[in-house]
Design a protein around this motif. Structure first.
Motif, PDB file in Angstrom:
ATOM      1  N   TYR A 139       0.839  -1.196   0.000  1.00 54.24           N
ATOM      2  CA  TYR A 139       0.000   0.000   0.000  1.00 54.24           C
ATOM      3  C   TYR A 139       0.876   1.248   0.000  1.00 54.24           C
ATOM      4  N   LYS A 173      -1.541  -0.886  -3.922  1.00 53.94           N
ATOM      5  CA  LYS A 173      -2.828  -0.211  -3.733  1.00 53.94           C
ATOM      6  C   LYS A 173      -2.604   1.192  -3.169  1.00 53.94           C
ATOM      7  N   ILE A 175      -3.987   3.998  -1.079  1.00 53.60           N
ATOM      8  CA  ILE A 175      -5.023   4.257  -0.075  1.00 53.60           C
ATOM      9  C   ILE A 175      -5.622   5.637  -0.260  1.00 53.60           C
ATOM     10  N   TYR A 246      -9.041   4.723   9.407  1.00 54.01           N
ATOM     11  CA  TYR A 246      -9.325   4.634   7.974  1.00 54.01           C
ATOM     12  C   TYR A 246      -8.233   3.844   7.253  1.00 54.01           C
ATOM     13  N   GLU A 249      -8.255   0.139   8.176  1.00 51.50           N
ATOM     14  CA  GLU A 249      -9.378  -0.548   7.540  1.00 51.50           C
ATOM     15  C   GLU A 249      -9.077  -0.819   6.073  1.00 51.50           C
ATOM     16  N   LYS A 250      -8.490   0.166   5.378  1.00 49.90           N
ATOM     17  CA  LYS A 250      -8.134  -0.027   3.975  1.00 49.90           C
ATOM     18  C   LYS A 250      -7.085  -1.121   3.816  1.00 49.90           C
ATOM     19  N   GLU A 252      -6.972  -3.652   5.672  1.00 47.50           N
ATOM     20  CA  GLU A 252      -7.639  -4.859   6.194  1.00 47.50           C
ATOM     21  C   GLU A 252      -6.902  -5.413   7.400  1.00 47.50           C
TER      22      GLU A 252
END
Length: 254
Positions: A139, A173, A175, A246, A249-250, A252
């Motif tokens: 990320y 990814k 975020i 946040y 959570e992104k 996981e």
């Protein structure tokens, strides 16, 4: 273990602020956190100095497959462990970029045995260090101020992320952008923030962190902002907790 890089092609945006507070919050949740400071300024290394593991960041670009185990085997790796910035990081720019990226990837893979989260603080320009961090990460997030030059830096960063995906890390990814140090008394900044949200839409996190002295005070005192005993710091802590929740959570993680 999941790996997150804080990166943007512009200095002074709050990468270290985000990295350190994610580390503090992750540790408070009972997670084992390792922080790699690849920024030559070494601000994260200062704030997290009490958690120094004894390993230098430049060593993560060696071909020593036993390096990580030699440091972290047989020790308590709970809480935060810092892999600190050192002056030899300057030599990484002389390395072949693919070789540098492969070495960092190997060592980060070896860290998975000991940690739940790896956070990387990157330098404010595209370089072997930043590129290697992005090749090795799952990320990436980008703190950004509501200023014209900062937004231009973010435009360049989006292009860099796309290039990294094409060149070898297709699963990286993004975020999102964290609007940071927003001055709600400055109409120009508010207009810039609105323009940023209009231009980048879902790539911008749906909240912001305002310009607050408590953040700088906390980093200078080597502690999270929620440990500063001031009313203003309590408000700042709520903003930070929104950000960390946040991001986790992104990723996981929670």
């Amino acid at each position: 273990m999941k790996t997150l890089a804080n990166a943007i092609q512009k200095g002074g945006q709050g990468k270290t602020f985000a990295t350190c507070h994610l580390a503090f919050d992750g540790a408070a949740r009972g997670l084992r956190v390792v922080v790699i400071d690849l920024d030559s300024q070494g601000n994260a290394s200062y704030t997290l100095e009490p958690y120094d593991s004894g390993l230098n960041a430049s060593q993560l670009f060696s071909d020593d497959e036993n390096l990580v185990s030699s440091i972290f085997d047989g020790r308590d790796n709970s809480g935060i462990s810092l892999i600190r910035k050192d002056f030899a990081l300057a030599n990484i720019e002389k390395m072949n970029g693919d070789v540098a990226a492969a070495a960092l990837r190997m060592h980060i893979s070896n860290l998975r045995k000991y940690f739940d989260i790896c956070l990387i603080d990157t330098p404010p320009s595209i370089s072997n260090l930043m590129a290697s961090a992005l090749f090795a990460s799952d990320y990436v997030m980008s703190p950004v101020e509501a200023e014209t030059y900062s937004i231009q830096g973010m435009q360049a960063m989006v292009a860099v992320i796309q290039n990294i995906r094409l060149r070898g890390n297709p699963n990286l990814k993004f975020i999102g952008m964290l609007p940071n140090r927003v001055n709600y008394r400055d109409e120009r900044q508010l207009q810039n923030l609105a323009g940023m949200r209009a231009a980048f839409q879902d790539l911008v996190m749906p909240f912001d962190c305002r310009q607050r002295g408590s953040f700088a005070e906390a980093q200078g005192d080597q502690k999270p902002v929620w440990q500063i005993k001031k009313t203003a710091a309590r408000v700042a802590a709520k903003e930070v907790r929104v950000m960390t929740q946040y991001v986790f959570e992104k990723m996981e993680i929670v």
